[in-house]
Enzyme design. Structure first.
Site, PDB file in Angstrom:
ATOM      1  N   ARG A   1       6.780 -23.930  -2.598  1.00  0.00           N
ATOM      2  CA  ARG A   1       7.928 -24.431  -1.891  1.00  0.00           C
ATOM      3  C   ARG A   1       9.050 -23.414  -2.257  1.00  0.00           C
ATOM      4  NH1 ARG A   1       4.892 -27.566  -0.722  1.00  0.00           N
ATOM      5  NH2 ARG A   1       4.934 -29.859  -1.310  1.00  0.00           N
TER       6      ARG A   1
ATOM      7  N   ASP B   1      33.244 -41.448  -6.284  1.00  0.00           N
ATOM      8  CA  ASP B   1      31.872 -41.579  -6.882  1.00  0.00           C
ATOM      9  C   ASP B   1      31.873 -42.929  -7.410  1.00  0.00           C
ATOM     10  OD1 ASP B   1      29.521 -39.189  -7.851  1.00  0.00           O
ATOM     11  OD2 ASP B   1      29.294 -41.344  -8.482  1.00  0.00           O
TER      12      ASP B   1
ATOM     13  N   TYR C   1      24.491 -34.295  -9.220  1.00  0.00           N
ATOM     14  CA  TYR C   1      24.041 -32.800  -9.513  1.00  0.00           C
ATOM     15  C   TYR C   1      24.353 -32.060  -8.701  1.00  0.00           C
ATOM     16  CZ  TYR C   1      20.010 -29.415  -9.936  1.00  0.00           C
ATOM     17  OH  TYR C   1      19.068 -28.163 -10.296  1.00  0.00           O
TER      18      TYR C   1
ATOM     19  N   PHE D   1      16.614 -27.074   0.498  1.00  0.00           N
ATOM     20  CA  PHE D   1      15.266 -27.153   0.296  1.00  0.00           C
ATOM     21  C   PHE D   1      15.123 -27.564  -0.955  1.00  0.00           C
ATOM     22  CE2 PHE D   1      12.660 -25.703   3.830  1.00  0.00           C
ATOM     23  CZ  PHE D   1      13.705 -25.932   4.988  1.00  0.00           C
TER      24      PHE D   1
ATOM     25  N   THR E   1      18.235 -32.558   4.210  1.00  0.00           N
ATOM     26  CA  THR E   1      17.231 -32.149   3.387  1.00  0.00           C
ATOM     27  C   THR E   1      16.049 -31.708   4.328  1.00  0.00           C
ATOM     28  OG1 THR E   1      15.354 -33.249   2.158  1.00  0.00           O
ATOM     29  CG2 THR E   1      16.353 -34.648   3.697  1.00  0.00           C
TER      30      THR E   1
ATOM     31  N   TYR F   1      13.192 -41.865   2.851  1.00  0.00           N
ATOM     32  CA  TYR F   1      14.349 -40.815   2.507  1.00  0.00           C
ATOM     33  C   TYR F   1      14.669 -39.858   3.577  1.00  0.00           C
ATOM     34  CZ  TYR F   1      16.562 -36.941   0.369  1.00  0.00           C
ATOM     35  OH  TYR F   1      17.405 -35.850   0.043  1.00  0.00           O
TER      36      TYR F   1
HETATM   37  C1  UD1 Z   1      10.599 -33.937  -2.400  1.00  0.00           C
HETATM   38  C2  UD1 Z   1      11.100 -33.871  -1.159  1.00  0.00           C
HETATM   39  C3  UD1 Z   1      12.511 -33.350  -1.029  1.00  0.00           C
HETATM   40  C4  UD1 Z   1      13.376 -33.825  -2.312  1.00  0.00           C
HETATM   41  C5  UD1 Z   1      12.516 -33.654  -3.643  1.00  0.00           C
HETATM   42  C6  UD1 Z   1      13.301 -34.113  -4.655  1.00  0.00           C
HETATM   43  C7  UD1 Z   1       9.608 -34.081   0.731  1.00  0.00           C
HETATM   44  C8  UD1 Z   1       8.783 -33.269   1.731  1.00  0.00           C
HETATM   45  N1  UD1 Z   1      10.310 -33.453  -0.076  1.00  0.00           N
HETATM   46  O1  UD1 Z   1      10.118 -32.587  -2.507  1.00  0.00           O
HETATM   47  O2  UD1 Z   1      12.992 -33.661   0.114  1.00  0.00           O
HETATM   48  O3  UD1 Z   1      14.720 -33.281  -2.278  1.00  0.00           O
HETATM   49  O4  UD1 Z   1      11.140 -34.266  -3.584  1.00  0.00           O
HETATM   50  O5  UD1 Z   1      13.541 -35.566  -4.789  1.00  0.00           O
HETATM   51  O6  UD1 Z   1       9.326 -35.206   0.655  1.00  0.00           O
HETATM   52  N2  UD1 Z   1       4.313 -30.988  -8.462  1.00  0.00           N
HETATM   53  C9  UD1 Z   1       3.206 -30.788  -9.425  1.00  0.00           C
HETATM   54  N3  UD1 Z   1       3.291 -31.869 -10.494  1.00  0.00           N
HETATM   55  C10 UD1 Z   1       4.736 -32.715 -10.586  1.00  0.00           C
HETATM   56  C11 UD1 Z   1       5.686 -32.557  -9.768  1.00  0.00           C
HETATM   57  C12 UD1 Z   1       5.346 -31.595  -8.581  1.00  0.00           C
HETATM   58  O7  UD1 Z   1       2.342 -30.280  -9.290  1.00  0.00           O
HETATM   59  O8  UD1 Z   1       4.775 -33.461 -11.815  1.00  0.00           O
HETATM   60  C13 UD1 Z   1       4.349 -29.997  -7.287  1.00  0.00           C
HETATM   61  C14 UD1 Z   1       4.072 -30.821  -5.989  1.00  0.00           C
HETATM   62  O9  UD1 Z   1       2.869 -31.291  -5.509  1.00  0.00           O
HETATM   63  C15 UD1 Z   1       4.754 -29.729  -5.005  1.00  0.00           C
HETATM   64  C16 UD1 Z   1       5.803 -29.062  -6.090  1.00  0.00           C
HETATM   65  O10 UD1 Z   1       5.538 -29.300  -7.418  1.00  0.00           O
HETATM   66  O11 UD1 Z   1       3.876 -28.897  -4.737  1.00  0.00           O
HETATM   67  C17 UD1 Z   1       7.378 -29.619  -5.835  1.00  0.00           C
HETATM   68  O12 UD1 Z   1       7.057 -30.928  -6.014  1.00  0.00           O
HETATM   69  P1  UD1 Z   1       8.592 -31.736  -6.077  1.00  0.00           P
HETATM   70  O13 UD1 Z   1       9.483 -31.081  -7.197  1.00  0.00           O
HETATM   71  O14 UD1 Z   1       8.299 -33.154  -6.308  1.00  0.00           O
HETATM   72  O15 UD1 Z   1       9.380 -31.430  -4.574  1.00  0.00           O
HETATM   73  P2  UD1 Z   1       9.021 -31.768  -3.208  1.00  0.00           P
HETATM   74  O16 UD1 Z   1       7.968 -32.916  -3.395  1.00  0.00           O
HETATM   75  O17 UD1 Z   1       8.482 -30.607  -2.537  1.00  0.00           O
END
Ligand code: UD1
Length: 386
Positions: free
Chosen positions: A278, A32, A12, A226, A118, A198
């Site tokens: 985020r 790759d 990606y 991020f 990351t 990770y």
């Molecule tokens: C995590 C990792 C990051 C990684 C990314 C993608 C950590 C701290 N961060 O980011 O390093 O690059 O995953 O693998 O481990 N959310 C919902 N519903 C969903 C999915 C997410 O509400 O179905 C919310 C989460 O609670 C969060 C936000 O959306 O508040 C972003 O979540 P997500 O996209 O999973 O990324 P991170 O957890 O921030």
């Protein structure tokens, strides 16, 4: 530097960076395994070598054949949840294969490296003023106990310092004959910051890069990304994972009817609307970040660790709204309790990237939602059946 080898370049963020390198007339070789990458994501000007970094001899042959002046390394596993259930798999690909890559670079005299790191390295904030995250946090915070959440070691549940010690013992047993890779107490303390295996593997990689700088003069820039979302505005490439887990993709999948509902994990965070915040960043912005980091290495010959984020936080509800506007559809949501390990807020301080690289993100959250919507709605099966 005009000849660049890009590992994981068919993935990606890798493919978005390759596109930018080609636009800038670099000569690009992608290495790759195609385990998660797609050759369709690469244009015809790119040379593809299908290989796995575990095969050191083959990788050395590829370096001898192409003689790259610099490497951009994207080849890694990235699923936070999976890393907790299968830590050895993550050790092998994200740490051992990375050490292989550095060995090959050393042997073939390749001196420059840009590496995907990351924000997961930062773990949970210890106080309000830790946000926005500055790169120096991982230098100054020295915890005695690991923040690792619960995961599995040989099938048995472990967490925290126990989980951490097993992982570090594994590292030590693999590199017992390599005194130069030994971790100092100070380095071990820094590795206790991440919540996930990770994040821990990437924190080890940053330490290993420092060791190779001192030992062999390989100069590197680790870029701490991020939350990446969005797709190339040209519409030819985008994220194509079999099982997406990230918020924006899942919101788009709901709008497309591919999933029944979007779960909102937590509505009681101390944020503007109660949902998690985020720092979302577009892969084309990350791509230009890599190009500016290459320039930086060439001009300064100095290793750095740099955040790539916008410096602006968006809540879960704001991401959903952006997807609704971009798609013209309502996203069906349901509120759920907080997900284990989610910090309330994670936002980058991108000051250093501005100062050292003269880089700054230009895509907004709406741009991310629009480009991602275009990609997923036009290519609902990713690179299949185009
Ligand atoms: C995590 C990792 C990051 C990684 C990314 C993608 C950590 C701290 N961060 O980011 O390093 O690059 O995953 O693998 O481990 N959310 C919902 N519903 C969903 C999915 C997410 O509400 O179905 C919310 C989460 O609670 C969060 C936000 O959306 O508040 C972003 O979540 P997500 O996209 O999973 O990324 P991170 O957890 O921030």
């Amino acid at each position: 530097m005009r000849k660049i080898l890009v590992t994981g370049g068919a993935g990606y963020v890798g493919s978005h960076t390759v596109l930018e390198l080609i636009k800038d007339n670099f000569s690009v070789v992608v290495l790759d395994s195609l385990e998660a990458g797609h050759k369709e994501a690469l244009g015809e000007k790119v040379t593809l070598e299908v290989a796995n970094l575990s095969d050191k001899n083959r990788v050395l042959e590829i370096f001898q054949k192409h003689k790259p002046e610099a490497v951009i390394d994207f080849a890694a596993y990235l699923a936070v949840g999976e890393s907790m259930d299968n830590p050895i798999k993550y050790f092998e690909n994200n740490v051992a294969n990375f050490v292989n890559l550095l060995e090959v670079m050393e042997k073939s005299g390749c001196k420059y490296l840009i590496k995907s790191s990351t924000a997961a390295i930062y773990g949970n904030p210890t106080k309000d003023s830790d946000i926005p995250w500055k790169e120096s946090f991982t230098e100054s915070y020295k915890p005695n106990k690991s923040a690792l959440l619960e995961g599995k070691w040989n099938g048995a549940a472990v967490a925290g310092e126990d989980f951490f010690q097993r992982f570090i013992d594994h590292y030590n047993s693999i590199y017992s004959g390599r005194a130069e890779l030994r971790l100092s107490p100070d380095e071990i303390s820094k590795l206790r910051i991440p919540l996930s295996i990770y994040g821990l593997t990437k924190a080890i990689d940053e330490i290993v890069m420092k060791k190779y700088d001192e030992m062999s003069g390989i100069k590197s820039v680790a870029l701490r990304y991020f939350n990446v979302c969005g797709a190339d505005p040209g519409g030819k490439i985008g994220e194509a994972k079999p099982k997406p887990t990230t918020l924006m993709v899942l919101a788009i999948y709901q709008a497309l009817g591919k999933v029944l509902e979007l779960k909102i994990f937590g509505t009681d965070f101390p944020t503007i609307d109660g949902t998690g915040v985020r720092d979302y960043i577009h892969p084309s912005d990350l791509a230009t970040g890599h190009l500016t980091a290459l320039e930086y290495l060439e001009e300064n010959n100095r290793s750095e660790i740099i955040n790539l984020g916008t410096g602006h936080g968006s809540s879960v509800l704001e991401v959903i709204k952006a997807v609704e506007v971009a798609s013209g559809k309502k996203v069906q949501t349901k509120n759920y309790p907080r997900r284990s390990g989610d910090p309330s807020i994670s936002v980058a301080d991108p000051t250093l990237a501005g100062q050292l690289l003269n880089w700054q993100a230009k895509y907004t959250l709406s741009d991310m939602a629009e480009t991602a919507w275009k990609w997923h709605s036009e290519n609902p099966d990713g690179f299949l059946r185009k």
